[in-house]
Design an enzyme around this catalytic site. Structure first.
Site, PDB file in Angstrom:
ATOM      1  N   PRO A   1      32.161  36.976  49.023  1.00 50.39           N
ATOM      2  CA  PRO A   1      33.315  36.176  49.450  1.00 50.39           C
ATOM      3  C   PRO A   1      34.489  37.109  49.766  1.00 50.39           C
ATOM      4  O   PRO A   1      34.713  38.081  49.046  1.00 50.39           O
ATOM      5  CB  PRO A   1      33.625  35.278  48.252  1.00 50.39           C
ATOM      6  CG  PRO A   1      32.610  35.543  47.219  1.00 50.39           C
ATOM      7  CD  PRO A   1      31.717  36.656  47.657  1.00 50.39           C
TER       8      PRO A   1
ATOM      9  N   GLY B   1      35.575  42.517  45.565  1.00 51.18           N
ATOM     10  CA  GLY B   1      35.533  43.855  46.167  1.00 51.18           C
ATOM     11  C   GLY B   1      34.958  43.880  47.572  1.00 51.18           C
ATOM     12  O   GLY B   1      34.289  44.837  47.963  1.00 51.18           O
TER      13      GLY B   1
ATOM     14  N   ALA C   1      36.292  46.898  49.625  1.00 51.78           N
ATOM     15  CA  ALA C   1      35.707  48.183  49.204  1.00 51.78           C
ATOM     16  C   ALA C   1      34.282  48.308  49.729  1.00 51.78           C
ATOM     17  O   ALA C   1      33.888  49.352  50.270  1.00 51.78           O
ATOM     18  CB  ALA C   1      35.721  48.301  47.683  1.00 51.78           C
TER      19      ALA C   1
ATOM     20  N   ASP D   1      37.189  49.854  42.575  1.00 50.73           N
ATOM     21  CA  ASP D   1      36.331  49.101  43.501  1.00 50.73           C
ATOM     22  C   ASP D   1      35.472  50.037  44.342  1.00 50.73           C
ATOM     23  O   ASP D   1      34.257  49.835  44.491  1.00 50.73           O
ATOM     24  CB  ASP D   1      37.173  48.269  44.478  1.00 50.73           C
ATOM     25  CG  ASP D   1      37.786  47.045  43.835  1.00 50.73           C
ATOM     26  OD1 ASP D   1      38.047  47.094  42.625  1.00 50.73           O
ATOM     27  OD2 ASP D   1      37.993  46.050  44.549  1.00 50.73           O
TER      28      ASP D   1
HETATM   29  O1  PMV Z   1      40.828  41.587  43.818  1.00 54.55           O
HETATM   30  P1  PMV Z   1      40.183  42.928  43.967  1.00 54.55           P
HETATM   31  O2  PMV Z   1      38.713  42.877  43.954  1.00 54.55           O
HETATM   32  O3  PMV Z   1      40.747  43.684  45.147  1.00 54.55           O
HETATM   33  O4  PMV Z   1      40.575  43.784  42.659  1.00 54.55           O
HETATM   34  C1  PMV Z   1      41.910  44.194  42.431  1.00 54.55           C
HETATM   35  C2  PMV Z   1      42.030  44.882  41.122  1.00 54.55           C
HETATM   36  C3  PMV Z   1      43.443  45.365  40.799  1.00 54.55           C
HETATM   37  O5  PMV Z   1      43.387  46.011  39.528  1.00 54.55           O
HETATM   38  C4  PMV Z   1      44.419  44.200  40.690  1.00 54.55           C
HETATM   39  C5  PMV Z   1      43.964  46.341  41.830  1.00 54.55           C
HETATM   40  C6  PMV Z   1      43.235  47.661  41.852  1.00 54.55           C
HETATM   41  O6  PMV Z   1      43.331  48.342  42.878  1.00 54.55           O
HETATM   42  O7  PMV Z   1      42.605  48.055  40.860  1.00 54.55           O
END
Ligand code: PMV
Length: 305
Positions: free
Chosen positions: A85, A91, A94, A136
């Protein structure tokens, strides 16, 4: 023509706090983004069969720009097929960046080992998001369960992982892709305004991650779940929860999950639960209005298909 895929990830512990140098534990999951690159007359992108405008795809734009440091990149057609999703805390950006970097490096014969792929993908996330931890991109590149900042692999939890998508903050479009950056900024503003209240929350999250590592090493899934519940409460304290996410978290716990919490940046997107009775937990999440997925851990990170 080369196709590479990279997995998404969930956080067992430590999102947001990891941005301030605290420990976090993340786990690659078998939801993959596949990227095919083919040299072409002009550069084009499709995702799920739909054409995308390169100007609206900052991760791809920056990946192509950074590849220019390694070679004079000819035009390429880029095809994306993703099970992850979008902008929902799993992620997706990433995985896209890592798979695209790997595919381009193989197609054009650029020597890039996995550490360089992970580091370059992290640079790209920082360029797009402003702030990003290496979590990520590292987990998507290497696979498995990883504690950061040490980047050490841990044994996988011996129970099932259920993801619940709350549906808000997901979908296509540039606004969604800025979500992580926005949420990181929101926590930064809160911290600046109330450092005496927020700093202890951030270090408590780091403490949970460190305790969680010990429980994972002992194979104590139930204990990991209890700490995840506390981590969820602290994420609420940081202001990244939503009503719908909270509903799914409680539905998972009520259905017998060992623990449940937001995963990723929050403000919508996904939650994650650990459970033995994954089916019941998934049903509970669905009844509460979420989309549930029971996922396997991806032991392998980025790979050529
Ligand atoms: O929502 P995501 O999967 O992009 O995860 C973000 C995680 C954070 O800790 C909020 C930001 C990061 O870069 O680690």
């Amino acid at each position: 023509m080369v196709t590479c895929s990279a997995p998404g990830k969930i956080y067992l512990f430590g999102e947001h706090a990891v941005v301030y140098g605290e420990s976090a534990v993340a786990c690659a999951v078998e939801l993959r983004t596949r990227v095919t690159v083919v040299p072409a007359e002009s550069t084009s992108i499709t995702s799920g069969g739909q054409p995308l405008a390169i100007g609206e795809e900052p991760y791809i734009q920056n990946t192509l720009k950074i590849m220019e440091e390694f070679l004079a990149l000819p035009p390429v057609s880029i095809r994306i097929d993703s099970e992850i999703p979008i902008a929902a805390g799993i992620g997706s950006s990433a995985a896209l960046t890592v798979a695209l970097l790997r595919a381009l490096s193989i197609e054009f014969g650029v020597e890039m080992d996995l550490s360089l792929i992970a580091a370059t993908a992290h640079r790209i996330e920082r360029l797009v998001q402003g702030a990003a931890s290496p979590t990520d991109t590292f987990v998507s590149t290497m696979g498995g369960v990883v504690v950061v900042p040490e980047r050490r692999h841990l044994p996988p939890p011996g129970c099932k992982i259920v993801i619940g998508d709350a549906g808000i903050g997901t979908g296509a479009g540039a606004a969604m892709r800025e979500k992580t950056g926005e949420m990181v900024l929101r926590v930064a503003d809160l911290r600046e305004a109330y450092p005496d209240a927020v700093d202890p929350v951030i270090s408590a999250i780091g403490g949970l991650a460190r305790s969680g590592v010990l429980l994972l090493e002992e194979g104590d899934c139930r204990g990991v779940g209890k700490l995840m519940n506390i981590n969820h409460g602290l994420l609420e304290a940081l202001g990244v929860g939503t009503t719908r996410l909270l509903r799914l978290v409680h539905a998972a716990r009520d259905a017998g999950a060992f623990g449940a919490k937001i995963t990723g940046a929050g403000g919508g997107g996904c939650m994650v639960a650990l459970a033995d009775n994954a089916r019941e937990v998934a049903q509970g999440i669905e009844r509460a209005g979420g989309k549930a997925m029971v996922v396997e851990i991806a032991q392998e990170g980025v790979r050529k298909e």
